[in-house]
Design a protein around this motif. Structure first.
Motif, PDB file in Angstrom:
ATOM      1  N   CYS A 127     -63.099  -0.979 -28.365  1.00  0.00           N
ATOM      2  CA  CYS A 127     -63.089   0.426 -28.754  1.00  0.00           C
ATOM      3  C   CYS A 127     -64.429   1.035 -28.340  1.00  0.00           C
ATOM      4  O   CYS A 127     -65.424   0.895 -29.062  1.00  0.00           O
ATOM      5  CB  CYS A 127     -62.907   0.578 -30.263  1.00  0.00           C
ATOM      6  SG  CYS A 127     -61.514  -0.327 -30.959  1.00  0.00           S
ATOM      7  N   GLN A 207     -59.083   4.451 -27.187  1.00  0.00           N
ATOM      8  CA  GLN A 207     -59.917   5.509 -26.608  1.00  0.00           C
ATOM      9  C   GLN A 207     -59.992   6.663 -27.596  1.00  0.00           C
ATOM     10  O   GLN A 207     -58.974   7.062 -28.162  1.00  0.00           O
ATOM     11  CB  GLN A 207     -59.285   5.992 -25.300  1.00  0.00           C
ATOM     12  CG  GLN A 207     -59.973   7.152 -24.658  1.00  0.00           C
ATOM     13  CD  GLN A 207     -61.168   6.706 -23.844  1.00  0.00           C
ATOM     14  OE1 GLN A 207     -61.019   5.963 -22.889  1.00  0.00           O
ATOM     15  NE2 GLN A 207     -62.345   7.152 -24.228  1.00  0.00           N
ATOM     16  N   TYR A 253     -67.313   6.175 -22.509  1.00  0.00           N
ATOM     17  CA  TYR A 253     -66.461   6.159 -23.702  1.00  0.00           C
ATOM     18  C   TYR A 253     -65.411   7.256 -23.648  1.00  0.00           C
ATOM     19  O   TYR A 253     -64.662   7.449 -24.601  1.00  0.00           O
ATOM     20  CB  TYR A 253     -67.293   6.277 -24.982  1.00  0.00           C
ATOM     21  CG  TYR A 253     -68.117   7.531 -25.073  1.00  0.00           C
ATOM     22  CD1 TYR A 253     -67.613   8.673 -25.668  1.00  0.00           C
ATOM     23  CD2 TYR A 253     -69.395   7.563 -24.565  1.00  0.00           C
ATOM     24  CE1 TYR A 253     -68.361   9.829 -25.742  1.00  0.00           C
ATOM     25  CE2 TYR A 253     -70.165   8.711 -24.644  1.00  0.00           C
ATOM     26  CZ  TYR A 253     -69.643   9.842 -25.235  1.00  0.00           C
ATOM     27  OH  TYR A 253     -70.394  10.983 -25.306  1.00  0.00           O
ATOM     28  N   HIS A 254     -65.351   7.983 -22.523  1.00  0.00           N
ATOM     29  CA  HIS A 254     -64.307   8.990 -22.336  1.00  0.00           C
ATOM     30  C   HIS A 254     -63.370   8.561 -21.218  1.00  0.00           C
ATOM     31  O   HIS A 254     -63.726   7.759 -20.361  1.00  0.00           O
ATOM     32  CB  HIS A 254     -64.906  10.362 -22.042  1.00  0.00           C
ATOM     33  CG  HIS A 254     -65.418  11.044 -23.278  1.00  0.00           C
ATOM     34  ND1 HIS A 254     -64.600  11.308 -24.347  1.00  0.00           N
ATOM     35  CD2 HIS A 254     -66.648  11.478 -23.630  1.00  0.00           C
ATOM     36  CE1 HIS A 254     -65.308  11.888 -25.303  1.00  0.00           C
ATOM     37  NE2 HIS A 254     -66.547  11.994 -24.888  1.00  0.00           N
ATOM     38  N   ASP A 255     -62.184   9.156 -21.221  1.00  0.00           N
ATOM     39  CA  ASP A 255     -61.150   8.696 -20.310  1.00  0.00           C
ATOM     40  C   ASP A 255     -61.515   8.863 -18.840  1.00  0.00           C
ATOM     41  O   ASP A 255     -61.253   7.968 -18.031  1.00  0.00           O
ATOM     42  CB  ASP A 255     -59.811   9.387 -20.614  1.00  0.00           C
ATOM     43  CG  ASP A 255     -59.925  10.901 -20.748  1.00  0.00           C
ATOM     44  OD1 ASP A 255     -61.046  11.426 -20.645  1.00  0.00           O
ATOM     45  OD2 ASP A 255     -58.901  11.554 -20.973  1.00  0.00           O
ATOM     46  N   ALA A 364     -56.661  11.763 -22.568  1.00  0.00           N
ATOM     47  CA  ALA A 364     -56.695  10.387 -23.059  1.00  0.00           C
ATOM     48  C   ALA A 364     -55.317   9.928 -23.533  1.00  0.00           C
ATOM     49  O   ALA A 364     -54.956   8.758 -23.390  1.00  0.00           O
ATOM     50  CB  ALA A 364     -57.714  10.263 -24.199  1.00  0.00           C
TER      51      ALA A 364
END
Length: 620
Positions: A127, A207, A253-255, A364
């Motif tokens: 995560c 995500q 940490y972002h799509d 996402a």
């Protein structure tokens, strides 16, 4: 059980050969741009681990650059696989159950990659979480991370040593039992149990969307969904080539950062060069300089990234060679044609070809890409009549030569046709499917959809129906088979029977002298009489009272001219407008802060400074 060897075989050499290991870090060599002895496969794998197993047979991989543009880490996919397997065995010593969640701070560096893929081999769900604190401060960061840990029911959280105190505080609030630094994880004993990587019918990762705050929703993505999205993006979207080389400064940490420039390139054995997001925020021109030096062919950015880099490049543009840049993807926020034109004009001297622009649309909840413009065709800009757009929700075209005769107009950029495997519909408020040039709500369905919001069936049911259709929250229209996104439905201003898009107001105000892109936020509030009142927050850098009032008058005038309505202009301090961690203006956040009294007019009262755009982008 699948038995895994510790070491991959590199076609044409060893791991050391690929890294260029010699004494002195200044002599590091970046990974090659292609695998001459390994046929390219475009994502036709059933799991992420299988994709890394294949990529490890070649010499391509990841390269990480310092804030000054110095090559710091070279990680061929073969070396990444070796380290990921070692990490998986160390995770095995923690007594975790299959499918347990491992929260990992997504800094731009080898440690994040090794742990993410170590989880794939160990049967654990990674995560990714944000890296740095922005101006919101320690409490805001801890609260945000605690919300993510709680939503994921994370068994363990891992991050750099300098953030472990914050992670421990967040873990105490969320019930996460264990916090480790990367160094502590590396010192754990390896389990001798046989590894069981995820299979094709299992999950892959969680995500968090850019709007996640203290009560985030975790988007659960399956192995099938990420493999399908990577495959169609490589084959049908980017039409990937064996000699492509990618570059990314996007947060992992972002799509768009994680899927677009980590997982998808790996599934196509493509080399990627990285600059950390905070480094880009401080030196935007370094992005273009490194792309020029490495002859990179693919890079994506939201519109603001192109704008920022073009404004900071100054006289250096003539020293660059961007002629290799064949895909300049734009996504993550509204695609602004004026920004693309500005970037193309500024970088033409460097050999940048505006035909490289490739607008796209995704989120996402659909893993990433939904639609991508055809890389072999020029972008499509559509200019429409604002009156029809606001009153009838129709995108009526206006001829360029006679546009002034038809009143105000508005230009949109088409974001391409839906990728194979996706169904997309435009629906009105009653659910009726709309035709060409009718503006409605965007609904999507396909093989790349999320499994749902993790352990949040209520939130999942609120956006997905029983047939698998997802309400994206976006609005748009069809244009020659392409999807045109006009904005977020929740941001739409309903005023005196009109549908007013806040970005129209914002973009007009931002053209005033002394203002910059993303200096304005527009929204509606209920007045004392019960009527909707339009409020425009404008970031003001002026100090004189007369100068400030003149800016206010000019902003009010341009809103009357552009939107045909009165408004309340509030001059707020620089960097006081809230942005999501992916760099998008949060109009809802701005409205909340305004109504809560956290934003004050600089001409009348002092104002606390909140988080700003660069700091939001740098929260990586």
């Amino acid at each position: 059980m699948l038995k895994i060897a510790d070491h991959g075989t590199i076609a044409g050499g060893t791991v050391a050969d690929a890294v260029g290991v010699v004494e002195g870090r200044d002599l590091l060599k970046p990974t090659p741009r292609s695998n001459h002895d390994l046929p390219q496969r475009c994502g036709d794998f059933s799991t992420l681990a299988e994709g890394l197993d294949y990529a490890a047979r070649g010499v391509t991989g990841f390269n990480f650059y310092s804030p000054r543009g110095r090559l710091e880490h070279v990680v061929p996919y073969a070396l990444l696989r070796e380290r990921a397997l070692r990490t998986a065995r160390r995770l095995g010593s923690l007594g975790l159950k299959r499918g347990d969640r491992v929260a990992v701070v997504a800094e731009t560096g080898p440690e994040f990659m090794e742990l993410f893929f170590g989880c794939q081999y160990a049967g654990l769900i990674p995560c990714p979480m944000p890296y740095t604190m922005y101006i919101g401060g320690r409490d805001a960061y801890v609260g945000r991370v605690a919300g993510m840990l709680r939503a994921a029911s994370a068994a363990v959280a891992v991050g750099p040593a300098e953030l472990c105190d914050f992670l421990k505080e967040a873990a105490a609030k969320s019930g996460t039992a264990l916090v480790l630094s990367h160094g502590e994880l590396a010192s754990l004993p390896a389990s001798d149990a046989e590894l069981r990587p995820f299979t094709a019918d299992e999950d892959a990762y969680i995500q968090y969307s850019s709007g996640s705050t203290s009560d985030p929703k975790g988007v659960l993505i399956s192995q099938a969904a990420i493999c399908a999205n990577a495959r169609t993006t490589l084959l049908n979207g980017m039409k990937i080539r064996p000699n492509d080389r990618a570059f990314s400064w996007l947060p992992l940490y972002h799509d768009m950062g994680l899927v677009g420039f980590c997982l998808t390139p790996l599934m196509g054995q493509v080399t990627v060069d990285y600059l950390a997001t905070p480094s880009f925020a401080r030196r935007p021109a370094l992005w273009l300089q490194l792309m020029s030096e490495n002859r990179c062919t693919i890079a994506f950015s939201p519109s603001f990234g192109f704008d920022l880099a073009a404004r900071r490049i100054n006289g250096q543009a003539a020293e660059l060679d961007l002629s290799s840049w064949r895909i300049a993807g734009i996504g993550g926020d509204m695609v602004r044609p004026d920004v693309l034109a500005f970037f193309a004009a500024k970088l033409s001297v460097a050999g940048f070809d505006p035909r490289a622009f490739m607008p796209c649309y995704g989120m996402a909840e659909t893993t990433l890409a939904i639609a991508i413009s055809d890389v072999d065709e020029p972008i499509l800009v559509d200019t429409i009549d604002v009156h029809q757009y606001e009153h009838a929700r129709k995108a009526v075209p206006v001829a360029g030569a006679s546009a002034g005769m038809h009143g105000p107009r508005r230009s949109f950029v088409a974001c391409g046709r839906p990728l194979p495997g996706f169904n997309v519909e435009l629906r009105d408020d009653e659910g009726r499917v709309l035709g060409a040039r009718e503006i409605g709500h965007v609904w999507v369905r396909g093989e790349c959809m999320m499994s749902g919001y993790f352990r949040n069936p209520g939130a999942t049911a609120a956006v997905m129906d029983s047939a698998g259709w997802l309400a994206t929250g976006d609005m748009g229209y069809w244009l020659d088979g392409q999807i045109v996104i006009t904005g977020r439905s929740k941001d739409l201003i309903l005023h005196n029977g009109r549908n007013i898009w806040p970005q129209d107001i914002e973009w007009a105000v931002e053209q005033l002298d002394g203002l910059r892109g993303d200096d304005a936020a527009a929204f509606a509030v209920e007045s004392e009489t019960g009527e909707d009142e339009i409020v425009v927050l404008v970031q003001c850098r002026l100090h004189g009272a007369e100068e400030r009032e003149e800016l206010r008058r000019r902003a009010e005038a341009v809103v009357r001219q552009t939107a045909g309505t009165e408004c309340t202009v509030v001059l707020v301090p620089p960097r006081s407008l809230p942005f999501t961690s992916s760099g998008k203006l949060s109009r809802a956040g701005a409205k909340r802060k305004y109504l809560a009294g956290e934003l004050f007019d600089v001409a009348r009262a002092a104002s606390p400074v909140s988080e700003g755009r660069v700091h939001a982008v740098a929260a990586e």
